[in-house]
Design a protein around this motif. Structure first.
Motif, PDB file in Angstrom:
ATOM      1  N   ARG A   1       0.829  -1.208   0.000  1.00  0.00           N
ATOM      2  CA  ARG A   1       0.000   0.000   0.000  1.00  0.00           C
ATOM      3  C   ARG A   1       0.865   1.262   0.000  1.00  0.00           C
ATOM      4  O   ARG A   1       0.532   2.266  -0.635  1.00  0.00           O
ATOM      5  N   GLU A   2       1.974   1.236   0.722  1.00  0.00           N
ATOM      6  CA  GLU A   2       2.856   2.385   0.765  1.00  0.00           C
ATOM      7  C   GLU A   2       3.410   2.696  -0.619  1.00  0.00           C
ATOM      8  O   GLU A   2       3.479   3.864  -1.033  1.00  0.00           O
ATOM      9  N   GLU A   3       3.800   1.635  -1.345  1.00  0.00           N
ATOM     10  CA  GLU A   3       4.334   1.839  -2.688  1.00  0.00           C
ATOM     11  C   GLU A   3       3.267   2.393  -3.628  1.00  0.00           C
ATOM     12  O   GLU A   3       3.554   3.258  -4.469  1.00  0.00           O
TER      13      GLU A   3
ATOM     14  N   LYS B   1       0.809   4.336  -2.902  1.00  0.00           N
ATOM     15  CA  LYS B   1       0.516   5.740  -2.595  1.00  0.00           C
ATOM     16  C   LYS B   1       1.543   6.680  -3.209  1.00  0.00           C
ATOM     17  O   LYS B   1       1.236   7.834  -3.526  1.00  0.00           O
ATOM     18  N   ASP B   2       2.760   6.191  -3.386  1.00  0.00           N
ATOM     19  CA  ASP B   2       3.838   7.058  -3.865  1.00  0.00           C
ATOM     20  C   ASP B   2       4.187   6.843  -5.327  1.00  0.00           C
ATOM     21  O   ASP B   2       4.894   7.662  -5.917  1.00  0.00           O
ATOM     22  N   ASP B   3       3.718   5.752  -5.910  1.00  0.00           N
ATOM     23  CA  ASP B   3       4.172   5.387  -7.260  1.00  0.00           C
ATOM     24  C   ASP B   3       2.976   4.989  -8.115  1.00  0.00           C
ATOM     25  O   ASP B   3       2.347   3.960  -7.872  1.00  0.00           O
TER      26      ASP B   3
END
Length: 435
Positions: free
Chosen positions: A340-342, A344-346
């Motif tokens: 999920r973190e990836e 949000k940024d990519d």
């Protein structure tokens, strides 16, 4: 005055001394019979109480799993595998994901391999607990059923904690497993049945991580198996119903393509975990129990011994998993969703996420067969890929199908009550037979 049934005499009321031989007749055993273990319709040709022909009729649960899988992307067919042998869910998944991984040319991370090994054995315990309880119930021993399901419920909780489902887990994925082991087990909440000390006692084993829970379970489980054996192994009635019943010679076992406890019960030490090792079975220590006489009693003893060996394997997996953290999924967006973190940024990671769960991934053209030592025997998947995102052909090798095929030869000459013992010892689940 005794009444002679009309089927035995030329006419009602004729003297018994003038009665002809008993006529042969057909008997439908199932599909609604409680000892049929599924939707088995067994047509028995009887001579009194003696069976001289058994004709299994199958297909009443046919859902077209193999054809359905050919219409779905590879990653969307994992849940179909759970619904085949619905008592050995993760073992079915294991064969399928191994076949897909072979075609993709990838291998799951080390920690994922150990998790798969552990959950294969948890699944084996769940299967054998279901088997010993239901088989004993079929033959008149009710208490064992209640005992076995007590432990099975505890393992169901482990399934639920790791996947969110008590039965159809869909936990194994091509490239690894869905997620790592949770840091805590689900706990009972206060209710009208569990309050105060009762609630505290029920949650005692759930205070730590899943590995803590399993460690406590495996320490206690051999004593539970002792309880089952106290009830059955030297029980006079149990031995009368199983010793010498349904003898399968090694030659017959080979000829009918038997595997698992059915083969090992006849004295043949064949186990894919040893002979064609996979996951991390080569790194754990366990024995292969075998029988000597090939009868129902030997197959019972083999399965009881297998539960003890599975318990040993789980303990070794717990020890390794405690000491070795790490990833449980390959770092490859083609087969594994980004975090999920990836996402949000990519934006590219987000696109990969949607593409993976909608279109799946294309698998290089080729064919492969992957098999695992499932609780009932060799469960395998043969997949042919034409380079598309779904299988061109999928064929499942179900151990129960081969075992049921031998029914006529094995039960011939036995009594009707022995047919119940044979169906039980086959450990039949029709999800994998009918498919």
């Amino acid at each position: 005055m005794s009444v002679v049934p009309a089927v035995l005499t030329e006419e009602i009321g004729a003297p018994a001394s003038q009665a002809p031989e008993i006529r042969n007749y057909s008997l439908n055993f199932g599909p609604q019979h409680p000892a049929a273990h599924g939707v088995l319709r067994l047509i028995l040709e009887m001579d009194g109480e003696v069976v001289y022909r058994a004709d299994p009729h199958i297909g009443l649960l046919h859902r077209g799993t193999e054809k359905l899988a050919e219409t779905k992307p590879f990653n969307q067919s994992v849940p179909y595998m759970d619904r085949l042998d619905y008592v050995s869910m993760m073992c079915n998944e294991h064969a399928y994901v191994r076949a897909v991984e072979t075609l993709l040319g990838i291998e799951a991370p080390e920690r994922a391999q150990w998790i798969r090994t552990m959950f294969d054995e948890i699944t084996r315990l769940k299967n054998h607990l279901m088997w010993v309880g239901s088989n004993a119930l079929d033959l008149g021993a009710m208490a064992v059923f209640l005992y076995a399901f007590r432990e099975r419920e505890e393992l169901m909780d482990v399934y639920e904690a790791v996947s969110g489902a008590r039965m159809h887990a869909a936990y194994y994925r091509p490239g690894g497993v869905y997620r790592d082991l949770p840091d805590r087990m689900p706990r009972y909440r206060e209710s009208q049945w569990r309050k105060g000390k009762t609630l505290k006692r029920a949650n005692e084993a759930r205070e730590g991580t899943m590995l803590d829970y399993l460690e406590r379970f495996t320490a206690d489980f051999p004593h539970r198996v002792d309880e089952y054996e106290t009830l059955l192994t030297d029980n006079r009635i149990w031995k009368q119903r199983t010793v010498g019943v349904g003898v399968i010679t090694p030659e017959q076992a080979y000829a009918w393509g038997m595997s698992g406890p059915m083969l090992r019960g006849s004295g043949i030490a064949w186990d894919l975990r040893k002979q064609q090792t996979y996951a991390r079975y080569s790194a754990v220590d366990f024995d292969i129990p075998v029988g000597t006489n090939g009868d129902c009693y030997d197959r019972y003893l083999v399965r009881m011994a297998e539960m003890r060996e599975s318990n040993r394997i789980i303990q070794q997996c717990i020890k390794w998993l405690r000491a070795n953290p790490g990833p449980v999924m390959v770092d490859n967006y083609k087969v594994a969703p980004p975090s999920r973190e990836e996402m949000k940024d990519d934006m590219e990671a987000l696109i990969h996420h949607f593409k993976l769960f909608s279109e799946g991934y294309c698998v290089p053209a080729g064919e492969t067969y992957a098999a695992v030592e499932a609780p009932k025997g060799e469960f395998g998947c043969y997949i042919v890929s034409d380079g598309a995102n779904k299988p061109f052909r999928l064929k499942i090798r179900a151990p129960g199908f081969a075992h049921l095929s031998s029914m006529d030869e094995i039960v011939k000459g036995h009594m009707l009550a022995d047919v119940v013992a044979m169906i039980g010892t086959y450990d039949i689940v029709f999800g994998e037979i009918d498919r």
